[in-house]
Design a protein around this motif. Structure first.
Motif, PDB file in Angstrom:
ATOM      1  N   ALA A 136      29.407  23.764  -1.399  1.00 23.24           N
ATOM      2  CA  ALA A 136      28.506  24.764  -1.997  1.00 23.24           C
ATOM      3  C   ALA A 136      29.231  26.077  -2.250  1.00 23.24           C
ATOM      4  N   SER A 137      30.045  26.481  -1.309  1.00 23.49           N
ATOM      5  CA  SER A 137      30.795  27.711  -1.475  1.00 23.49           C
ATOM      6  C   SER A 137      31.793  27.603  -2.626  1.00 23.49           C
ATOM      7  N   LEU A 138      32.477  26.476  -2.716  1.00 25.97           N
ATOM      8  CA  LEU A 138      33.443  26.279  -3.800  1.00 25.97           C
ATOM      9  C   LEU A 138      32.745  26.257  -5.159  1.00 25.97           C
ATOM     10  N   VAL A 139      31.616  25.568  -5.237  1.00 29.11           N
ATOM     11  CA  VAL A 139      30.870  25.504  -6.493  1.00 29.11           C
ATOM     12  C   VAL A 139      30.404  26.903  -6.893  1.00 29.11           C
ATOM     13  N   ALA A 140      29.807  27.613  -5.948  1.00 33.31           N
ATOM     14  CA  ALA A 140      29.299  28.956  -6.243  1.00 33.31           C
ATOM     15  C   ALA A 140      30.424  29.887  -6.660  1.00 33.31           C
ATOM     16  N   GLN A 141      31.511  29.857  -5.938  1.00 32.65           N
ATOM     17  CA  GLN A 141      32.623  30.750  -6.256  1.00 32.65           C
ATOM     18  C   GLN A 141      33.235  30.406  -7.613  1.00 32.65           C
ATOM     19  N   SER A 142      33.241  29.139  -7.966  1.00 34.50           N
ATOM     20  CA  SER A 142      33.834  28.711  -9.231  1.00 34.50           C
ATOM     21  C   SER A 142      32.948  29.004 -10.434  1.00 34.50           C
ATOM     22  N   LEU A 143      31.627  28.927 -10.247  1.00 37.59           N
ATOM     23  CA  LEU A 143      30.726  29.030 -11.391  1.00 37.59           C
ATOM     24  C   LEU A 143      29.973  30.350 -11.508  1.00 37.59           C
ATOM     25  N   MET A 144      29.969  31.143 -10.434  1.00 40.08           N
ATOM     26  CA  MET A 144      29.243  32.414 -10.477  1.00 40.08           C
ATOM     27  C   MET A 144      30.204  33.571 -10.714  1.00 40.08           C
ATOM     28  N   GLU A 145      29.653  34.635 -11.294  1.00 39.18           N
ATOM     29  CA  GLU A 145      30.425  35.864 -11.382  1.00 39.18           C
ATOM     30  C   GLU A 145      30.663  36.361  -9.954  1.00 39.18           C
ATOM     31  N   GLU A 146      31.730  37.076  -9.757  1.00 36.49           N
ATOM     32  CA  GLU A 146      32.100  37.527  -8.419  1.00 36.49           C
ATOM     33  C   GLU A 146      30.991  38.337  -7.744  1.00 36.49           C
ATOM     34  N   ALA A 147      30.356  39.232  -8.479  1.00 35.02           N
ATOM     35  CA  ALA A 147      29.299  40.069  -7.895  1.00 35.02           C
ATOM     36  C   ALA A 147      28.117  39.220  -7.425  1.00 35.02           C
ATOM     37  N   LEU A 148      27.753  38.212  -8.199  1.00 35.99           N
ATOM     38  CA  LEU A 148      26.647  37.346  -7.810  1.00 35.99           C
ATOM     39  C   LEU A 148      27.019  36.494  -6.598  1.00 35.99           C
ATOM     40  N   TYR A 149      28.238  36.011  -6.596  1.00 36.35           N
ATOM     41  CA  TYR A 149      28.712  35.221  -5.450  1.00 36.35           C
ATOM     42  C   TYR A 149      28.684  36.077  -4.176  1.00 36.35           C
ATOM     43  N   ASN A 150      29.116  37.314  -4.278  1.00 34.35           N
ATOM     44  CA  ASN A 150      29.109  38.201  -3.116  1.00 34.35           C
ATOM     45  C   ASN A 150      27.683  38.482  -2.638  1.00 34.35           C
ATOM     46  N   LYS A 151      26.740  38.629  -3.588  1.00 30.14           N
ATOM     47  CA  LYS A 151      25.333  38.820  -3.208  1.00 30.14           C
ATOM     48  C   LYS A 151      24.810  37.581  -2.492  1.00 30.14           C
ATOM     49  N   LEU A 152      25.201  36.417  -2.965  1.00 34.72           N
ATOM     50  CA  LEU A 152      24.780  35.172  -2.334  1.00 34.72           C
ATOM     51  C   LEU A 152      25.274  35.114  -0.896  1.00 34.72           C
ATOM     52  N   LEU A 153      26.505  35.497  -0.678  1.00 34.23           N
ATOM     53  CA  LEU A 153      27.070  35.466   0.664  1.00 34.23           C
ATOM     54  C   LEU A 153      26.455  36.534   1.581  1.00 34.23           C
ATOM     55  N   ALA A 154      25.990  37.621   0.984  1.00 35.56           N
ATOM     56  CA  ALA A 154      25.447  38.726   1.778  1.00 35.56           C
ATOM     57  C   ALA A 154      24.091  38.401   2.392  1.00 35.56           C
ATOM     58  N   HIS A 155      23.393  37.423   1.856  1.00 37.36           N
ATOM     59  CA  HIS A 155      22.057  37.089   2.381  1.00 37.36           C
ATOM     60  C   HIS A 155      22.131  36.082   3.492  1.00 37.36           C
TER      61      HIS A 155
END
Length: 104
Positions: free
Chosen positions: A85-104
């Motif tokens: 999930a982390s690899l998919v998110a990091q590969s397909l999301m913009e960096e700012a969105l990925y960071n927001k995802l990790l922050a929650h």
């Protein structure tokens, strides 16, 4: 764009995604499951990720764990690799969105 161009762009996104996963994974990990990923499954994952990006942009309460559960529903092999999930998110999301995802 016509159907042939869309297909070529989808294939290009697919290849870039696989390359990104190879670069982002930890060196000691094997990601065989991504080699077996089909274009059809990738398109489902890409659509799901875009939907999840919308949820993040709308400030909905989201988490990587929830993203992972949805990913596994779409593509069951993701369950066998904890970082998928982390690899998919990091590969397909913009960096700012990925960071927001990790922050929650």
């Amino acid at each position: 764009m016509d159907e042939k161009n869309n297909y070529l762009l989808d294939r290009l996104d697919f290849l870039e995604f696989k390359q990104s996963v190879l670069f982002l994974k930890p060196p000691q990990h094997r990601t065989q499951l991504f080699y077996d990923l089909s274009l059809e499954d990738f398109m489902k994952i890409k659509k799901y990720t875009a939907y999840y990006c919308t949820k993040i942009n709308d400030d909905e309460n989201v988490s990587l764990n929830d993203f992972s559960k949805g990913l596994i529903e779409i593509w069951a092999p993701a369950k066998s690799y904890p970082l998928s999930a982390s690899l998919v998110a990091q590969s397909l999301m913009e960096e700012a969105l990925y960071n927001k995802l990790l922050a929650h």
